[in-house]
Design an enzyme around this catalytic site. Structure first.
Site, PDB file in Angstrom:
ATOM      1  N   SER A 124       0.837  -1.203   0.000  1.00  0.00           N
ATOM      2  CA  SER A 124       0.000   0.000   0.000  1.00  0.00           C
ATOM      3  C   SER A 124       0.867   1.245   0.000  1.00  0.00           C
ATOM      4  O   SER A 124       1.973   1.249   0.561  1.00  0.00           O
ATOM      5  CB  SER A 124      -0.854  -0.047   1.267  1.00  0.00           C
ATOM      6  OG  SER A 124      -1.381   1.214   1.550  1.00  0.00           O
ATOM      7  N   TYR A 149      -1.572  -1.141  10.796  1.00  0.00           N
ATOM      8  CA  TYR A 149      -1.877  -1.703   9.468  1.00  0.00           C
ATOM      9  C   TYR A 149      -0.724  -1.391   8.510  1.00  0.00           C
ATOM     10  O   TYR A 149      -0.183  -2.279   7.848  1.00  0.00           O
ATOM     11  CB  TYR A 149      -3.196  -1.126   8.933  1.00  0.00           C
ATOM     12  CG  TYR A 149      -3.378  -1.361   7.453  1.00  0.00           C
ATOM     13  CD1 TYR A 149      -3.626  -2.636   6.952  1.00  0.00           C
ATOM     14  CD2 TYR A 149      -3.256  -0.308   6.534  1.00  0.00           C
ATOM     15  CE1 TYR A 149      -3.765  -2.852   5.587  1.00  0.00           C
ATOM     16  CE2 TYR A 149      -3.385  -0.517   5.170  1.00  0.00           C
ATOM     17  CZ  TYR A 149      -3.640  -1.788   4.699  1.00  0.00           C
ATOM     18  OH  TYR A 149      -3.760  -2.005   3.345  1.00  0.00           O
ATOM     19  N   LYS A 153       2.279  -3.844   6.634  1.00  0.00           N
ATOM     20  CA  LYS A 153       2.622  -3.909   5.199  1.00  0.00           C
ATOM     21  C   LYS A 153       4.124  -3.682   5.019  1.00  0.00           C
ATOM     22  O   LYS A 153       4.784  -4.362   4.234  1.00  0.00           O
ATOM     23  CB  LYS A 153       1.855  -2.834   4.415  1.00  0.00           C
ATOM     24  CG  LYS A 153       0.368  -3.071   4.340  1.00  0.00           C
ATOM     25  CD  LYS A 153       0.057  -4.230   3.414  1.00  0.00           C
ATOM     26  CE  LYS A 153      -1.380  -4.646   3.464  1.00  0.00           C
ATOM     27  NZ  LYS A 153      -1.656  -5.911   2.800  1.00  0.00           N
TER      28      LYS A 153
HETATM   29  P1  NAD Z   1     -10.862  -7.271   1.434  1.00  0.00           P
HETATM   30  O1  NAD Z   1     -11.012  -7.252   2.912  1.00  0.00           O
HETATM   31  O2  NAD Z   1     -12.047  -7.044   0.604  1.00  0.00           O
HETATM   32  O3  NAD Z   1     -10.176  -8.636   0.974  1.00  0.00           O
HETATM   33  C1  NAD Z   1      -9.265  -9.336   1.776  1.00  0.00           C
HETATM   34  C2  NAD Z   1      -9.681 -10.801   1.775  1.00  0.00           C
HETATM   35  O4  NAD Z   1      -8.756 -11.532   2.592  1.00  0.00           O
HETATM   36  C3  NAD Z   1     -11.073 -11.033   2.369  1.00  0.00           C
HETATM   37  O5  NAD Z   1     -11.809 -11.859   1.493  1.00  0.00           O
HETATM   38  C4  NAD Z   1     -10.804 -11.733   3.705  1.00  0.00           C
HETATM   39  O6  NAD Z   1     -11.843 -12.621   4.035  1.00  0.00           O
HETATM   40  C5  NAD Z   1      -9.485 -12.427   3.422  1.00  0.00           C
HETATM   41  N1  NAD Z   1      -8.640 -12.663   4.604  1.00  0.00           N
HETATM   42  C6  NAD Z   1      -8.254 -11.778   5.546  1.00  0.00           C
HETATM   43  N2  NAD Z   1      -7.455 -12.369   6.446  1.00  0.00           N
HETATM   44  C7  NAD Z   1      -7.300 -13.668   6.045  1.00  0.00           C
HETATM   45  C8  NAD Z   1      -6.580 -14.777   6.546  1.00  0.00           C
HETATM   46  N3  NAD Z   1      -5.844 -14.689   7.667  1.00  0.00           N
HETATM   47  N4  NAD Z   1      -6.641 -15.944   5.877  1.00  0.00           N
HETATM   48  C9  NAD Z   1      -7.386 -16.061   4.740  1.00  0.00           C
HETATM   49  N5  NAD Z   1      -8.091 -15.046   4.231  1.00  0.00           N
HETATM   50  C10 NAD Z   1      -8.048 -13.856   4.870  1.00  0.00           C
HETATM   51  O7  NAD Z   1      -9.713  -6.210   1.090  1.00  0.00           O
HETATM   52  P2  NAD Z   1      -9.226  -5.644  -0.317  1.00  0.00           P
HETATM   53  O8  NAD Z   1      -9.597  -4.214  -0.391  1.00  0.00           O
HETATM   54  O9  NAD Z   1      -9.626  -6.566  -1.407  1.00  0.00           O
HETATM   55  O10 NAD Z   1      -7.655  -5.689  -0.095  1.00  0.00           O
HETATM   56  C11 NAD Z   1      -6.854  -6.761  -0.562  1.00  0.00           C
HETATM   57  C12 NAD Z   1      -5.422  -6.507  -0.124  1.00  0.00           C
HETATM   58  O11 NAD Z   1      -4.979  -5.249  -0.653  1.00  0.00           O
HETATM   59  C13 NAD Z   1      -5.245  -6.417   1.394  1.00  0.00           C
HETATM   60  O12 NAD Z   1      -4.023  -7.042   1.737  1.00  0.00           O
HETATM   61  C14 NAD Z   1      -5.173  -4.921   1.634  1.00  0.00           C
HETATM   62  O13 NAD Z   1      -4.433  -4.612   2.787  1.00  0.00           O
HETATM   63  C15 NAD Z   1      -4.460  -4.434   0.380  1.00  0.00           C
HETATM   64  N6  NAD Z   1      -4.734  -3.013   0.084  1.00  0.00           N
HETATM   65  C16 NAD Z   1      -6.026  -2.587   0.011  1.00  0.00           C
HETATM   66  C17 NAD Z   1      -6.281  -1.232  -0.226  1.00  0.00           C
HETATM   67  C18 NAD Z   1      -7.707  -0.721  -0.277  1.00  0.00           C
HETATM   68  O14 NAD Z   1      -7.903   0.484  -0.073  1.00  0.00           O
HETATM   69  N7  NAD Z   1      -8.688  -1.551  -0.557  1.00  0.00           N
HETATM   70  C19 NAD Z   1      -5.218  -0.321  -0.399  1.00  0.00           C
HETATM   71  C20 NAD Z   1      -3.910  -0.811  -0.352  1.00  0.00           C
HETATM   72  C21 NAD Z   1      -3.678  -2.176  -0.100  1.00  0.00           C
HETATM   73  N1  UFG Z   2     -12.345  11.354   3.563  1.00  0.00           N
HETATM   74  C1  UFG Z   2     -13.344  12.254   3.959  1.00  0.00           C
HETATM   75  N2  UFG Z   2     -14.479  11.744   4.503  1.00  0.00           N
HETATM   76  C2  UFG Z   2     -14.682  10.407   4.669  1.00  0.00           C
HETATM   77  C3  UFG Z   2     -13.671   9.503   4.265  1.00  0.00           C
HETATM   78  C4  UFG Z   2     -12.513  10.024   3.721  1.00  0.00           C
HETATM   79  O1  UFG Z   2     -13.186  13.465   3.831  1.00  0.00           O
HETATM   80  O2  UFG Z   2     -15.749  10.014   5.194  1.00  0.00           O
HETATM   81  C5  UFG Z   2     -11.125  11.896   2.938  1.00  0.00           C
HETATM   82  C6  UFG Z   2      -9.871  11.597   3.718  1.00  0.00           C
HETATM   83  O3  UFG Z   2      -9.641  12.572   4.696  1.00  0.00           O
HETATM   84  C7  UFG Z   2      -8.813  11.587   2.591  1.00  0.00           C
HETATM   85  C8  UFG Z   2      -9.589  11.049   1.388  1.00  0.00           C
HETATM   86  O4  UFG Z   2     -10.966  11.267   1.694  1.00  0.00           O
HETATM   87  O5  UFG Z   2      -8.414  12.900   2.303  1.00  0.00           O
HETATM   88  C9  UFG Z   2      -9.367   9.558   1.158  1.00  0.00           C
HETATM   89  O6  UFG Z   2      -9.631   8.845   2.345  1.00  0.00           O
HETATM   90  P1  UFG Z   2      -9.780   7.244   2.365  1.00  0.00           P
HETATM   91  O7  UFG Z   2     -10.126   6.856   3.770  1.00  0.00           O
HETATM   92  O8  UFG Z   2     -10.698   6.814   1.292  1.00  0.00           O
HETATM   93  O9  UFG Z   2      -8.338   6.738   1.960  1.00  0.00           O
HETATM   94  P2  UFG Z   2      -6.917   6.978   2.626  1.00  0.00           P
HETATM   95  O10 UFG Z   2      -6.075   7.686   1.609  1.00  0.00           O
HETATM   96  O11 UFG Z   2      -7.030   7.579   3.949  1.00  0.00           O
HETATM   97  O12 UFG Z   2      -6.405   5.492   2.854  1.00  0.00           O
HETATM   98  C10 UFG Z   2      -6.569   4.469   1.871  1.00  0.00           C
HETATM   99  C11 UFG Z   2      -6.750   3.131   2.572  1.00  0.00           C
HETATM  100  C12 UFG Z   2      -5.505   2.727   3.272  1.00  0.00           C
HETATM  101  C13 UFG Z   2      -4.349   2.755   2.310  1.00  0.00           C
HETATM  102  C14 UFG Z   2      -4.238   4.110   1.652  1.00  0.00           C
HETATM  103  C15 UFG Z   2      -3.160   4.122   0.620  1.00  0.00           C
HETATM  104  O13 UFG Z   2      -7.802   3.193   3.520  1.00  0.00           O
HETATM  105  O14 UFG Z   2      -5.635   1.409   3.725  1.00  0.00           O
HETATM  106  O15 UFG Z   2      -5.476   4.433   1.023  1.00  0.00           O
HETATM  107  O16 UFG Z   2      -3.287   3.028  -0.222  1.00  0.00           O
HETATM  108  F1  UFG Z   2      -3.223   2.502   2.989  1.00  0.00           F
END
Ligand code: NAD
Ligand code: UFG
Length: 348
Positions: A124, A149, A153
Site C-alpha cells: 500500500s 496496518y 505492510k
Molecule cells: P478485502 O477485505 O475485501 O479482501 C481481503 C480478503 O482476505 C477477504 O476476502 C478476507 O476474508 C481475506 N482474509 C483476511 N485475512 C485472512 C486470513 N488470515 N486468511 C485467509 N483469508 C483472509 O480487502 P481488499 O480491499 O480486497 O484488499 C486486498 C489486499 O490489498 C489487502 O491485503 C489490503 O491490505 C491491500 N490493500 C487494500 C487497499 C484498499 O484500499 N482496498 C489499499 C492498499 C492495499
Molecule cells: N475522507 C473524507 N471523509 C470520509 C472519508 C474520507 O473526507 O468520510 C477523505 C480523507 O480525509 C482523505 C480522502 O478522503 O483525504 C481519502 O480517504 P480514504 O479513507 O478513502 O483513503 P486513505 O487515503 O485515507 O487510505 C486508503 C486506505 C488505506 C491505504 C491508503 C493508501 O484506507 O488502507 O489508502 O493506499 F493505505
C-alpha cells in the site's frame, strides 16, 4: 499449473479473478471469508462463465495450507489476504500483526516447503507515511508508517526482501496500491464494507443512495487547491490488470530483483470535493457534505509516479475518475445492501 489467490473472495481479489481468467490463467482461491462471502465468487463465476475452485482456510493455518499445496501444483501466489481497517489496527494492533504478518510468514514457510518461489504481494502507498513531495516514486523513504496496518505492510515488504537476499531463485513482486475504488462494469461485484464505511468512495456512494445523510469532509484547510485531501484513486479493474501484468513479468525471463516494487496509481491527484462533484455528475444524485475537523493520521496529498510500472510491466491505468464514479454507482444502486442481498442476473 495454478496460481493460489489468497484473499480472492475480497474486493480487489474478486476483480482480479476476472482479469486472470480473461488472460487464460488457472487459479484456486484461498480465503477464510472473515471480510467477504462466497457470494462474490458465485458472481465472478457468472461473469467468467466458469466454476471457481475455492478452498476455505486461514493463512495462519499451516496444515490447511499444506493440504492445499499438496492438492494443487501451485506455481505462484497472489497474496491479497489481510485485514485493512486503519482505525481498527490502532485499537487492536496484535490482531493486525498476527493476521497480516504472521499469516504471511506461515504462507511463505509452506511455499518454501513446496518449492513455490513466486509471490505477488498487496502492499500500500501507506508505507510511504507522509511523503516529502509528490508524485511519490518507489525509491522514496518507507517505514515511517502511522498505524499498525501500515507497519504490517512495511514489515512484510522487508521480510520478502530478506527472503530474496537469502535465495536468489525466489521472486517477489510488491505492488503498492494507491486508493482502489470503482467496481466491475457489470454492476454485480464491488466493495462491500461492513458497517459505516471508513473510505471516501463507499461513503459517498451510500450518501448518494440515501443510506447516509451527508458526507463529513475531513479537513478543509490542507495545503491543496481546494483545502481538502488529495489522493490518487485507481479503478479496481485497472488494478486487477496490474496483477496480470505482474504475473506475466514474474513468469518471464525479464524479471529482475532491482525492478520488483511498483506503485500502482494513475498519477493524478483528486481532492475530496473533486470526487463529490464527479460522483454527483455520474449518479445524478446530490451528495450533501459538511466540512469537519481533519481526521487523525491523514496527510494532505498522496499520488503516485507509476512510470516504473509502465516501463517494466507495460501497465498503466486507463480509467478516469468519471469511470470510477459511474461503475461505483452502478454497483451501489444495484446492490444497496451489498452481497447480503441476492442478485437477479436476468436484470442485466
Ligand atoms: P478485502 O477485505 O475485501 O479482501 C481481503 C480478503 O482476505 C477477504 O476476502 C478476507 O476474508 C481475506 N482474509 C483476511 N485475512 C485472512 C486470513 N488470515 N486468511 C485467509 N483469508 C483472509 O480487502 P481488499 O480491499 O480486497 O484488499 C486486498 C489486499 O490489498 C489487502 O491485503 C489490503 O491490505 C491491500 N490493500 C487494500 C487497499 C484498499 O484500499 N482496498 C489499499 C492498499 C492495499
Ligand atoms: N475522507 C473524507 N471523509 C470520509 C472519508 C474520507 O473526507 O468520510 C477523505 C480523507 O480525509 C482523505 C480522502 O478522503 O483525504 C481519502 O480517504 P480514504 O479513507 O478513502 O483513503 P486513505 O487515503 O485515507 O487510505 C486508503 C486506505 C488505506 C491505504 C491508503 C493508501 O484506507 O488502507 O489508502 O493506499 F493505505
Amino acid at each position: 499449473m495454478k496460481f493460489l489467490i489468497t484473499g480472492g473472495a475480497g474486493y480487489i481479489g474478486s476483480h482480479t479473478l476476472i482479469a486472470l481468467s480473461e488472460a487464460g490463467y488457472d487459479f484456486v482461491v484461498y480465503d477464510n471469508l472473515c471480510n467477504s462471502s462466497q457470494e462474490s465468487l458465485k458472481r465472478v463465476s457468472k461473469i467468467i462463465n466458469k466454476d471457481i475452485e475455492f478452498e476455505e482456510g486461514d493463512t495462519r493455518d499451516k496444515e490447511r495450507l499444506q493440504e492445499v499445496f499438496a492438492k494443487y501444483d501451485i506455481n505462484a501466489v497472489i497474496h491479497f489476504a489481510g485485514l485493512k481497517a486503519v482505525g481498527e489496527s490502532v485499537e487492536q494492533p496484535l490482531k493486525y500483526y498476527d493476521n497480516n504478518v504472521n499469516g504471511t510468514l506461515v504462507l511463505l514457510d509452506v511455499m518454501q516447503e513446496f518449492k513455490c518461489k513466486k509471490i505477488v504481494f498487496s502492499s500500500s502507498a501507506t508505507v510511504y507515511g507522509d511523503p516529502s513531495s509528490t508524485p511519490i516514486e518507489e525509491n522514496f523513504p518507507v517505514g515511517a508508517t502511522t498505524n499498525p496496518y501500515g507497519t504490517s505492510k512495511y514489515m512484510i515488504e522487508r521480510i520478502l526482501e530478506d527472503i530474496v537476499i537469502s535465495d536468489s531463485s525466489f521472486q517477489a513482486i510488491i505492488l503498492r496500491y494507491f486508493n482502489p475504488v470503482g467496481a466491475h462494469e457489470s454492476g454485480t461485484i464491488g466493495e462491500d464494507p461492513n458497517g459505516i464505511p471508513n473510505n471516501l468512495m463507499p461513503f459517498i456512494s451510500q450518501v448518494a443512495v440515501g443510506k447516509r445523510e451527508f458526507l463529513s469532509v475531513f479537513g478543509g484547510d490542507y495545503d491543496t487547491e481546494d483545502g481538502t485531501g488529495v489522493r490518487d484513486y485507481i479503478h479496481v479493474v485497472d488494478l486487477a490488470d496490474a496483477h496480470v501484468k505482474a504475473l506475466n513479468y514474474i513468469n518471464s525471463n525479464k524479471y529482475e530483483t532491482k525492478n520488483s516494487t511498483f506503485n500502482i496509481g494513475t498519477g493524478i491527484g483528486c481532492s475530496v470535493l473533486d470526487m463529490v462533484k464527479a460522483f454527483e455528475k455520474a449518479s445524478g444524485k446530490k451528495v450533501p457534505y459538511k466540512i469537519v475537523q481533519r481526521r487523525a493520521g491523514d496527510i494532505a496529498k498522496c499520488f503516485a509516479d507509476s512510470s516504473l510500472a509502465k516501463e517494466v510491466l507495460g501497465w498503466s491505468a486507463s480509467k478516469t475518475i468519471e469511470d470510477m464514479c459511474i461503475d461505483s454507482w452502478r454497483w451501489q444502486s444495484n446492490n444497496p445492501d451489498g452481497y447480503s442481498q441476492s442478485f437477479n442476473f436476468k436484470n442485466i
